[in-house]
Design an enzyme around this catalytic site. Sequence first.
Site, PDB file in Angstrom:
ATOM      1  N   SER A  80       0.835  -1.203   0.000  1.00 60.08           N
ATOM      2  CA  SER A  80       0.000   0.000   0.000  1.00 60.08           C
ATOM      3  C   SER A  80       0.872   1.257   0.000  1.00 60.08           C
ATOM      4  O   SER A  80       2.048   1.229   0.375  1.00 60.08           O
ATOM      5  CB  SER A  80      -0.883   0.016   1.246  1.00 60.08           C
ATOM      6  OG  SER A  80      -0.059   0.163   2.389  1.00 60.08           O
TER       7      SER A  80
ATOM      8  N   GLY B 114       4.404   2.128   1.825  1.00 58.43           N
ATOM      9  CA  GLY B 114       5.522   2.642   1.031  1.00 58.43           C
ATOM     10  C   GLY B 114       6.080   3.946   1.576  1.00 58.43           C
ATOM     11  O   GLY B 114       7.282   4.195   1.530  1.00 58.43           O
TER      12      GLY B 114
ATOM     13  N   GLU C 118       6.693  -0.041  -5.208  1.00 56.73           N
ATOM     14  CA  GLU C 118       5.619  -0.391  -6.142  1.00 56.73           C
ATOM     15  C   GLU C 118       4.345  -0.424  -5.310  1.00 56.73           C
ATOM     16  O   GLU C 118       4.054  -1.402  -4.636  1.00 56.73           O
ATOM     17  CB  GLU C 118       5.955  -1.752  -6.767  1.00 56.73           C
ATOM     18  CG  GLU C 118       5.341  -1.954  -8.121  1.00 56.73           C
ATOM     19  CD  GLU C 118       4.015  -2.638  -8.003  1.00 56.73           C
ATOM     20  OE1 GLU C 118       3.001  -1.915  -8.045  1.00 56.73           O
ATOM     21  OE2 GLU C 118       3.990  -3.865  -7.857  1.00 56.73           O
TER      22      GLU C 118
END
Length: 502
Positions: A238, A242, A259
């Site tokens: 999520s 991140g 990512e």
Amino acid sequence: MEFLKSLGIEGINPGTSTGCRHFESKESISSFTPSDGKKIATVGTTTREQYEHVVAEAEKAFKVWREMPAPQRGDIVRQIGEKLREYKEPLGKLVTYEMGKIYQEGLGEVQEMIDICDFAVGQSRMLYGKTMHSERPQHRMYEQWHPLGIVGIISAFNFPVAVWSWNAMIAAVCGNVMIWKGSEKTPLCGVAVQKIVAKVLKENNLPEGIFNLVTGDREVGEWMTEDHRIPLISATGSTRMGREVGKTVASRLGKTILELGGNNAIIISENADIEMAIRATVFGAVGTCGQRCTSTRRLIIHESVYDQVKERLMNIYENITIGDPLDEDTLVGPMIDEGAVENMQKALEAIKEQGGEVIYGGEVLDEDGFYVRPALAEVENDYDIVQQETFAPILYLIKYETQEEAMVMHNGVKQGLSSSMFTLNMREAEKFLSAAGSDCGIANINIGTSGAEIGGAFGGEKETGGGRESGSDAWKAYMRRQTNTINWGDSLPLAQGIDFDV
Ligand code: UN1
């Protein structure tokens, strides 16, 4: 369960594992199958002491691995690919059983691992650097790429094996060693992959610390992100996660590949092949029960085809088979857990509160597994709930009049992973792919938002984190670039023509 037996992970599993060896753990996490909520196994979690051991083993292994020529490392990855081919069915089944995606998608995920192995084998002979012409006489300049050391991989439940492989296989041919922390929701997948890889290491007499696995929750992830011995952390999950990972790693000036969340849209123009667009939309919206980072969340439809698209979608949604993900007739399996189901229900409430209408589905279908009916909702793009990534099979239908308006809505979210436009009009298509078009890392024409091939660089912009994994030249992120200048003459001319006589 035959497939658990053939993967060698039946029953209880010990904890941390560098490669061939496993260590008993005091604490454990349980693995459940979302298909009926039953417990499959218990997997030990990594203690701090074990973590230190893993890092030490990884550091030792790096000294061996980095000296091995890259094409030889590629050959090890080739063998991993061969083993994955051998175990494709049981591993695909395990992915389905532990994560809940349907068997076809479970197999597809393992295929993605095999594909990236093949790609990485070729890449192992193509870690190219440039040569430059020096401005000084009798000098040679070139750049070369060296491995970083330990690469930390933090992956999510929705792709419990493939995302590891995109990172690990590329990083491995680059000469790095890996420490992998998978999701605590899919611990068995990690153990199964680790066992497959360990076989290859053992057969080749290589140190077990090249590929390492740690298990646990957030705390174990924090040990990794804070650890200066891990120069690169590649994290998938999520945006919230991140942000934390990015901050922690940046504060020690480490590198990250992030990512994160997507809020992916398909634009269906009045010039689209509508049937094709619908098929792509349905796969993108309900595939993996809406739990891919590339899942189609927003459908931006031209007003002239809006009713037609809506009707056709309602029709298809009514006939989607929802059920046991291992059953071959099933198209939509369960969500990962109770929390995910609750989250979806909350989002459906929010849609209504904010003025939207849920026009189909959304119901929770049973008590034991986590089955839901995929939902369709008519909304406006600027609703708060539409601006967020809800990791569930909710598809938002949004109407547009002009292409400019569609583009503004399309890019009018904080995430920037995947995007697509369905149109047979060349001008429209090219505009969507131009600098003034989609702001996402992935932009497609007449293909949906999910199901990217491994050959391209995978990742996205804005709150998706900016990282790129998998194909193209994503390998560079796993290496350090060194510029080398060699003076083969007998004088010492300085750059920029500086005169400095001593
Ligand atoms: C993810 O959901 O984290 O493009 C990865 C796709 C898959 C990968 C998704 N190849 O949908």
